[in-house]
Design an enzyme around this catalytic site. Sequence first.
Site, PDB file in Angstrom:
ATOM      1  N   LYS A   9      -1.737  -0.152 -12.438  1.00 19.51           N
ATOM      2  CA  LYS A   9      -2.701  -0.347 -11.347  1.00 19.51           C
ATOM      3  C   LYS A   9      -3.126   1.009 -10.794  1.00 19.51           C
ATOM      4  O   LYS A   9      -4.281   1.230 -10.439  1.00 19.51           O
ATOM      5  CB  LYS A   9      -2.097  -1.242 -10.242  1.00 19.51           C
ATOM      6  CG  LYS A   9      -3.106  -1.564  -9.146  1.00 19.51           C
ATOM      7  CD  LYS A   9      -2.582  -2.448  -8.036  1.00 19.51           C
ATOM      8  CE  LYS A   9      -3.601  -2.582  -6.908  1.00 19.51           C
ATOM      9  NZ  LYS A   9      -3.091  -3.236  -5.704  1.00 19.51           N
ATOM     10  N   HIS A  55      -9.082   1.117  -6.774  1.00 25.20           N
ATOM     11  CA  HIS A  55      -9.922   1.689  -5.711  1.00 25.20           C
ATOM     12  C   HIS A  55      -9.115   2.684  -4.870  1.00 25.20           C
ATOM     13  O   HIS A  55      -9.555   3.773  -4.553  1.00 25.20           O
ATOM     14  CB  HIS A  55     -10.452   0.552  -4.841  1.00 25.20           C
ATOM     15  CG  HIS A  55      -9.399  -0.415  -4.365  1.00 25.20           C
ATOM     16  ND1 HIS A  55      -8.488  -1.006  -5.226  1.00 25.20           N
ATOM     17  CD2 HIS A  55      -9.055  -0.855  -3.139  1.00 25.20           C
ATOM     18  CE1 HIS A  55      -7.667  -1.781  -4.543  1.00 25.20           C
ATOM     19  NE2 HIS A  55      -7.988  -1.701  -3.266  1.00 25.20           N
ATOM     20  N   ASP A 111      -8.274   1.871   4.972  1.00 19.46           N
ATOM     21  CA  ASP A 111      -8.804   0.535   5.244  1.00 19.46           C
ATOM     22  C   ASP A 111      -9.476   0.080   3.977  1.00 19.46           C
ATOM     23  O   ASP A 111     -10.250   0.812   3.350  1.00 19.46           O
ATOM     24  CB  ASP A 111      -9.770   0.510   6.425  1.00 19.46           C
ATOM     25  CG  ASP A 111      -9.927  -0.916   6.940  1.00 19.46           C
ATOM     26  OD1 ASP A 111      -8.925  -1.477   7.415  1.00 19.46           O
ATOM     27  OD2 ASP A 111     -11.024  -1.503   6.819  1.00 19.46           O
ATOM     28  N   TYR A 145      -4.897  -9.783  -2.798  1.00 25.17           N
ATOM     29  CA  TYR A 145      -5.675 -10.609  -3.730  1.00 25.17           C
ATOM     30  C   TYR A 145      -5.406 -10.239  -5.194  1.00 25.17           C
ATOM     31  O   TYR A 145      -6.136 -10.693  -6.082  1.00 25.17           O
ATOM     32  CB  TYR A 145      -7.171 -10.448  -3.431  1.00 25.17           C
ATOM     33  CG  TYR A 145      -7.577 -10.909  -2.041  1.00 25.17           C
ATOM     34  CD1 TYR A 145      -8.045 -12.207  -1.820  1.00 25.17           C
ATOM     35  CD2 TYR A 145      -7.503 -10.051  -0.945  1.00 25.17           C
ATOM     36  CE1 TYR A 145      -8.420 -12.629  -0.553  1.00 25.17           C
ATOM     37  CE2 TYR A 145      -7.875 -10.465   0.331  1.00 25.17           C
ATOM     38  CZ  TYR A 145      -8.332 -11.756   0.516  1.00 25.17           C
ATOM     39  OH  TYR A 145      -8.700 -12.174   1.775  1.00 25.17           O
ATOM     40  N   LYS A 173       0.841  -1.206   0.000  1.00 25.96           N
ATOM     41  CA  LYS A 173       0.000   0.000   0.000  1.00 25.96           C
ATOM     42  C   LYS A 173       0.875   1.254   0.000  1.00 25.96           C
ATOM     43  O   LYS A 173       0.606   2.208  -0.713  1.00 25.96           O
ATOM     44  CB  LYS A 173      -0.853   0.053   1.278  1.00 25.96           C
ATOM     45  CG  LYS A 173      -2.068  -0.846   1.292  1.00 25.96           C
ATOM     46  CD  LYS A 173      -2.846  -0.550   2.580  1.00 25.96           C
ATOM     47  CE  LYS A 173      -4.008  -1.482   2.797  1.00 25.96           C
ATOM     48  NZ  LYS A 173      -4.715  -1.174   4.051  1.00 25.96           N
TER      49      LYS A 173
HETATM   50  P1  IMP Z   1      -6.316  -3.568   5.769  1.00 20.66           P
HETATM   51  O1  IMP Z   1      -4.900  -3.371   6.143  1.00 20.66           O
HETATM   52  O2  IMP Z   1      -7.197  -4.004   6.884  1.00 20.66           O
HETATM   53  O3  IMP Z   1      -6.885  -2.410   5.024  1.00 20.66           O
HETATM   54  O4  IMP Z   1      -6.265  -4.824   4.828  1.00 20.66           O
HETATM   55  C1  IMP Z   1      -6.673  -4.784   3.560  1.00 20.66           C
HETATM   56  C2  IMP Z   1      -6.529  -6.166   2.954  1.00 20.66           C
HETATM   57  O5  IMP Z   1      -7.401  -6.185   1.831  1.00 20.66           O
HETATM   58  C3  IMP Z   1      -5.127  -6.418   2.421  1.00 20.66           C
HETATM   59  O6  IMP Z   1      -4.312  -7.088   3.324  1.00 20.66           O
HETATM   60  C4  IMP Z   1      -5.431  -7.264   1.203  1.00 20.66           C
HETATM   61  O7  IMP Z   1      -5.618  -8.599   1.580  1.00 20.66           O
HETATM   62  C5  IMP Z   1      -6.754  -6.698   0.708  1.00 20.66           C
HETATM   63  N1  IMP Z   1      -6.530  -5.592  -0.250  1.00 20.66           N
HETATM   64  C6  IMP Z   1      -6.762  -4.272  -0.062  1.00 20.66           C
HETATM   65  N2  IMP Z   1      -6.402  -3.553  -1.144  1.00 20.66           N
HETATM   66  C7  IMP Z   1      -5.904  -4.444  -2.016  1.00 20.66           C
HETATM   67  C8  IMP Z   1      -5.334  -4.303  -3.317  1.00 20.66           C
HETATM   68  O8  IMP Z   1      -5.167  -3.227  -3.890  1.00 20.66           O
HETATM   69  N3  IMP Z   1      -4.961  -5.455  -3.895  1.00 20.66           N
HETATM   70  C9  IMP Z   1      -5.099  -6.676  -3.314  1.00 20.66           C
HETATM   71  N4  IMP Z   1      -5.579  -6.865  -2.100  1.00 20.66           N
HETATM   72  C10 IMP Z   1      -5.991  -5.741  -1.445  1.00 20.66           C
END
Ligand code: IMP
Length: 193
Positions: A172, A177, A68, A151, A12
């Site tokens: 990308k 998103h 998030d 993913y 990220k």
């Molecule tokens: P967070 O740190 O709780 O926001 O976790 C988000 C999770 O959603 C990540 O660890 C990924 O598994 C998934 N995710 C969020 N954004 C993406 C993306 O751009 N590509 C692939 N998986 C994503």
Amino acid sequence: MKLLFCSSNIGKTQEIQYKFGESITIQNLLDIGCTEDIPETADTFAGNALLKARYGYENFNVACFSDDSGLEVTALDNAPGVYSARYAGIPKSDTRNMDKLLFELQGVKNRNACFKTVISYIDSFGNASSFEGKIEGEILEEKRGSQGFGYDPIFLPKGYTKTFAEMNLAEKSNLSHRSIALEKFYSFLLKNS
Ligand code: IMP
């Protein structure tokens, strides 16, 4: 301008730094020596984003933001959603998460899914704002590509022939998103700083 990103997610961080270019320098939690895995106890992306941004603001007393995000799969009643990072349990594993999702979708015809992001920003006075982004697509039956994170290898954005993991950062970054939410956030920062 320097901004603290309340996350340890390197994938990220790279995407965000790429999007902001040189105008804003992003430091994530690891860059400032913080290894805390901030508990995500809310049941919405917005709730968890705010919780992580508040953690940064309260502990480091600087303007900061968090993201998030997650994957919602229509045939699974929008799972894994806010549980995307830990879908297959702890310790978090992108490989196990994807394998579990592919298993759950075995024989399922409706492969529609979307990625969602909410960015929460807290300025140096403690005022909070949020910005959202979403992209529709489908879940493939097998992984393709080796770039990105999470993913990405099984997500094919609508209207494209490459998965997120077959795209480079620039590709990308044109459609994801997170980049939609980041563009809104960036315009807000330009107007308000
Ligand atoms: P967070 O740190 O709780 O926001 O976790 C988000 C999770 O959603 C990540 O660890 C990924 O598994 C998934 N995710 C969020 N954004 C993406 C993306 O751009 N590509 C692939 N998986 C994503």
